[in-house]
Design a protein around this motif. Structure first.
Motif, PDB file in Angstrom:
ATOM      1  N   UNK A  55       0.813  -1.214   0.000  1.00 17.17           N
ATOM      2  CA  UNK A  55       0.000   0.000   0.000  1.00 17.17           C
ATOM      3  C   UNK A  55       0.844   1.262   0.000  1.00 17.17           C
ATOM      4  N   UNK A  56       2.006   1.230   0.673  1.00 21.07           N
ATOM      5  CA  UNK A  56       2.804   2.448   0.779  1.00 21.07           C
ATOM      6  C   UNK A  56       4.237   2.100   1.111  1.00 21.07           C
ATOM      7  N   UNK A  57       5.083   3.090   0.974  1.00 22.24           N
ATOM      8  CA  UNK A  57       6.487   3.009   1.366  1.00 22.24           C
ATOM      9  C   UNK A  57       6.797   4.286   2.126  1.00 22.24           C
ATOM     10  N   UNK A  58       6.964   4.163   3.440  1.00 22.16           N
ATOM     11  CA  UNK A  58       7.113   5.344   4.276  1.00 22.16           C
ATOM     12  C   UNK A  58       8.375   6.125   3.936  1.00 22.16           C
ATOM     13  N   UNK A  59       9.430   5.432   3.542  1.00 17.61           N
ATOM     14  CA  UNK A  59      10.677   6.119   3.212  1.00 17.61           C
ATOM     15  C   UNK A  59      10.505   6.998   1.975  1.00 17.61           C
ATOM     16  N   UNK A  60       9.879   6.466   0.933  1.00 20.42           N
ATOM     17  CA  UNK A  60       9.644   7.252  -0.280  1.00 20.42           C
ATOM     18  C   UNK A  60       8.657   8.382  -0.024  1.00 20.42           C
ATOM     19  N   UNK A  61       7.684   8.100   0.822  1.00 15.20           N
ATOM     20  CA  UNK A  61       6.674   9.128   1.100  1.00 15.20           C
ATOM     21  C   UNK A  61       7.293  10.321   1.821  1.00 15.20           C
ATOM     22  N   UNK A  62       8.121  10.065   2.844  1.00 13.80           N
ATOM     23  CA  UNK A  62       8.725  11.158   3.600  1.00 13.80           C
ATOM     24  C   UNK A  62       9.866  11.839   2.844  1.00 13.80           C
ATOM     25  N   UNK A  63      10.430  11.162   1.857  1.00 13.22           N
ATOM     26  CA  UNK A  63      11.523  11.783   1.090  1.00 13.22           C
ATOM     27  C   UNK A  63      11.055  12.998   0.293  1.00 13.22           C
ATOM     28  N   UNK A  64       9.783  13.161   0.164  1.00  9.93           N
ATOM     29  CA  UNK A  64       9.235  14.322  -0.553  1.00  9.93           C
ATOM     30  C   UNK A  64       9.175  15.563   0.321  1.00  9.93           C
ATOM     31  N   UNK A  65       9.488  15.419   1.619  1.00 12.68           N
ATOM     32  CA  UNK A  65       9.357  16.538   2.549  1.00 12.68           C
ATOM     33  C   UNK A  65      10.697  16.752   3.261  1.00 12.68           C
ATOM     34  N   UNK A  66      11.450  17.750   2.836  1.00 13.06           N
ATOM     35  CA  UNK A  66      12.795  18.000   3.405  1.00 13.06           C
ATOM     36  C   UNK A  66      12.792  18.279   4.914  1.00 13.06           C
ATOM     37  N   UNK A  67      11.693  18.788   5.447  1.00  4.62           N
ATOM     38  CA  UNK A  67      11.650  19.095   6.876  1.00  4.62           C
ATOM     39  C   UNK A  67      11.689  17.843   7.753  1.00  4.62           C
ATOM     40  N   UNK A  68      11.478  16.667   7.154  1.00  3.68           N
ATOM     41  CA  UNK A  68      11.438  15.420   7.934  1.00  3.68           C
ATOM     42  C   UNK A  68      12.542  14.450   7.498  1.00  3.68           C
ATOM     43  N   UNK A  69      13.619  15.008   6.958  1.00  5.94           N
ATOM     44  CA  UNK A  69      14.733  14.174   6.497  1.00  5.94           C
ATOM     45  C   UNK A  69      15.360  13.389   7.654  1.00  5.94           C
ATOM     46  N   UNK A  70      15.607  14.055   8.769  1.00  4.07           N
ATOM     47  CA  UNK A  70      16.221  13.386   9.919  1.00  4.07           C
ATOM     48  C   UNK A  70      15.303  12.303  10.499  1.00  4.07           C
ATOM     49  N   UNK A  71      14.030  12.595  10.575  1.00  2.00           N
ATOM     50  CA  UNK A  71      13.070  11.613  11.071  1.00  2.00           C
ATOM     51  C   UNK A  71      13.040  10.397  10.146  1.00  2.00           C
ATOM     52  N   UNK A  72      13.067  10.641   8.841  1.00  2.00           N
ATOM     53  CA  UNK A  72      13.057   9.558   7.864  1.00  2.00           C
ATOM     54  C   UNK A  72      14.333   8.713   7.966  1.00  2.00           C
ATOM     55  N   UNK A  73      15.458   9.372   8.180  1.00  2.00           N
ATOM     56  CA  UNK A  73      16.727   8.642   8.326  1.00  2.00           C
ATOM     57  C   UNK A  73      16.713   7.723   9.547  1.00  2.00           C
ATOM     58  N   UNK A  74      16.124   8.178  10.639  1.00  2.00           N
ATOM     59  CA  UNK A  74      16.062   7.352  11.841  1.00  2.00           C
ATOM     60  C   UNK A  74      15.167   6.127  11.639  1.00  2.00           C
ATOM     61  N   UNK A  75      14.107   6.298  10.868  1.00  2.00           N
ATOM     62  CA  UNK A  75      13.252   5.144  10.561  1.00  2.00           C
ATOM     63  C   UNK A  75      14.030   4.091   9.778  1.00  2.00           C
ATOM     64  N   UNK A  76      14.933   4.536   8.918  1.00  3.14           N
ATOM     65  CA  UNK A  76      15.743   3.597   8.135  1.00  3.14           C
ATOM     66  C   UNK A  76      16.829   2.966   8.994  1.00  3.14           C
ATOM     67  N   UNK A  77      17.502   3.761   9.821  1.00  2.00           N
ATOM     68  CA  UNK A  77      18.586   3.244  10.662  1.00  2.00           C
ATOM     69  C   UNK A  77      18.088   2.200  11.666  1.00  2.00           C
ATOM     70  N   UNK A  78      16.947   2.437  12.237  1.00  2.00           N
ATOM     71  CA  UNK A  78      16.403   1.509  13.235  1.00  2.00           C
ATOM     72  C   UNK A  78      15.637   0.355  12.597  1.00  2.00           C
ATOM     73  N   UNK A  79      15.531   0.356  11.258  1.00  2.00           N
ATOM     74  CA  UNK A  79      14.772  -0.655  10.509  1.00  2.00           C
ATOM     75  C   UNK A  79      13.293  -0.645  10.866  1.00  2.00           C
ATOM     76  N   UNK A  80      12.858   0.442  11.456  1.00  2.00           N
ATOM     77  CA  UNK A  80      11.439   0.584  11.768  1.00  2.00           C
ATOM     78  C   UNK A  80      10.612   0.808  10.506  1.00  2.00           C
ATOM     79  N   UNK A  81      11.253   1.331   9.450  1.00  2.00           N
ATOM     80  CA  UNK A  81      10.552   1.550   8.184  1.00  2.00           C
ATOM     81  C   UNK A  81      10.028   0.242   7.611  1.00  2.00           C
ATOM     82  N   UNK A  82      10.774  -0.854   7.783  1.00  2.00           N
ATOM     83  CA  UNK A  82      10.322  -2.151   7.280  1.00  2.00           C
ATOM     84  C   UNK A  82       9.063  -2.611   8.011  1.00  2.00           C
TER      85      UNK A  82
END
Length: 278
Positions: A22-49
């Motif tokens: 249904x969605x990919x949170x990493x791609x969705x948040x990559x469209x908003x520069x103000x949430x770059x750090x938040x998006x990176x933490x989701x990837x580092x912690x593997x919470x995005x999966x």
């Protein structure tokens, strides 16, 4: 098969594929520069999966300026904190605005499914304050409602909703060290705690038991005790011994009394013989 049937089949397959991913949170948040750090933490912690494997979800995101309170923590602690910001249901601004202002709504978060949540750490409370303002707080007793709803960032209705909040939600005790640390070994059975009275040893069969003063006898010496020498039969002490009231008289069965009888009988026989000879 006509063209309409083919189109319907293609549309069905597309919808089925879309529902499966249904969605990919990493791609969705990559469209908003103000949430770059938040998006990176989701990837580092593997919470995005974990988020992408869900069908219906709401993300409470904080911008780059407010994420500093989380980014400096250990990776496992960051994952626990961020998973509290993932609600297992779809909520947008309109749905939150319809909540009753008289009651507090309790929401289940992704952290609750981890099995590590204690003391209501896996739940959030949502309250309407100040004429429609939405506040979020942990369901843990003593938590404060410091995080407020700012705006909607992105949404795919009934699949995913990303909402901005003012600051990370504070969850008491969530960043504490795990309790499965090495515990001190139990005290040895042979050692007794300081200050405690020691148990008296149980006397064994070989251990002599002390007697009370009344029942105690005078100690015996290992050397044989010599009795005082008895006086001769012809000595003056022998006659005086018969008159001594303090000394017990000899019994008839004793050797000394037998000797005296034999001596007396011999005297009688000698006297009788002398009388007959006359």
């Amino acid at each position: 098969m006509d063209s309409r049937a083919i189109s319907a089949a293609l549309l069905f397959n597309f919808l089925l594929f879309s529902a499966a991913s249904a969605f990919n949170i990493t791609k969705l948040l990559s469209q908003f520069p103000d949430f770059t750090n938040f998006n990176d933490l989701l990837t580092q912690t593997k919470l995005a999966d974990d988020i992408n494997n869900r069908k219906t979800i709401t993300i409470l995101a904080v911008d780059n300026g407010a994420i500093s309170g989380i980014s400096g923590k250990p990776l496992d602690v960051m994952k626990r904190i961020l998973s509290v910001h993932v609600i297992l249901d779809y909520y947008d601004v309109q749905k939150l605005g319809k909540l009753s202002s008289d009651n507090t709504t309790v929401l289940t978060t992704l952290y609750q499914t981890s099995g590590a949540a204690t003391n209501q750490q896996g739940f959030l409370k949502v309250t309407l304050i100040n004429e429609g303002e939405v506040a979020f707080e942990s369901a843990v007793k003593g938590a404060t409602a410091d995080s407020k709803l700012v705006k909607s960032v992105a949404s795919q209705p009934y699949n995913i909703s990303v909402l901005q909040i003012t600051s990370p939600i504070q969850v008491p005790g969530i960043d504490a060290k795990p309790t499965n640390s090495t515990t001190a070994p139990p005290p040895s059975k042979s050692s007794s705690p300081a200050g405690s009275p020691k148990e008296a040893p149980v006397p064994s069969a070989e251990t002599p038991v002390a007697k009370s003063p009344k029942a105690a006898k005078s100690p015996k010496s290992d050397a044989p005790v010599s009795s005082p020498p008895k006086p001769e039969a012809d000595s003056p002490d022998a006659a005086g011994g018969d008159a001594d009231a303090s000394a017990p008289g000899p019994s008839d069965s004793s050797p000394s009394s037998g000797g005296r009888l034999m001596g007396g009988a011999a005297v009688v026989v000698a006297v009788v013989s002398s009388f007959l000879a006359m």
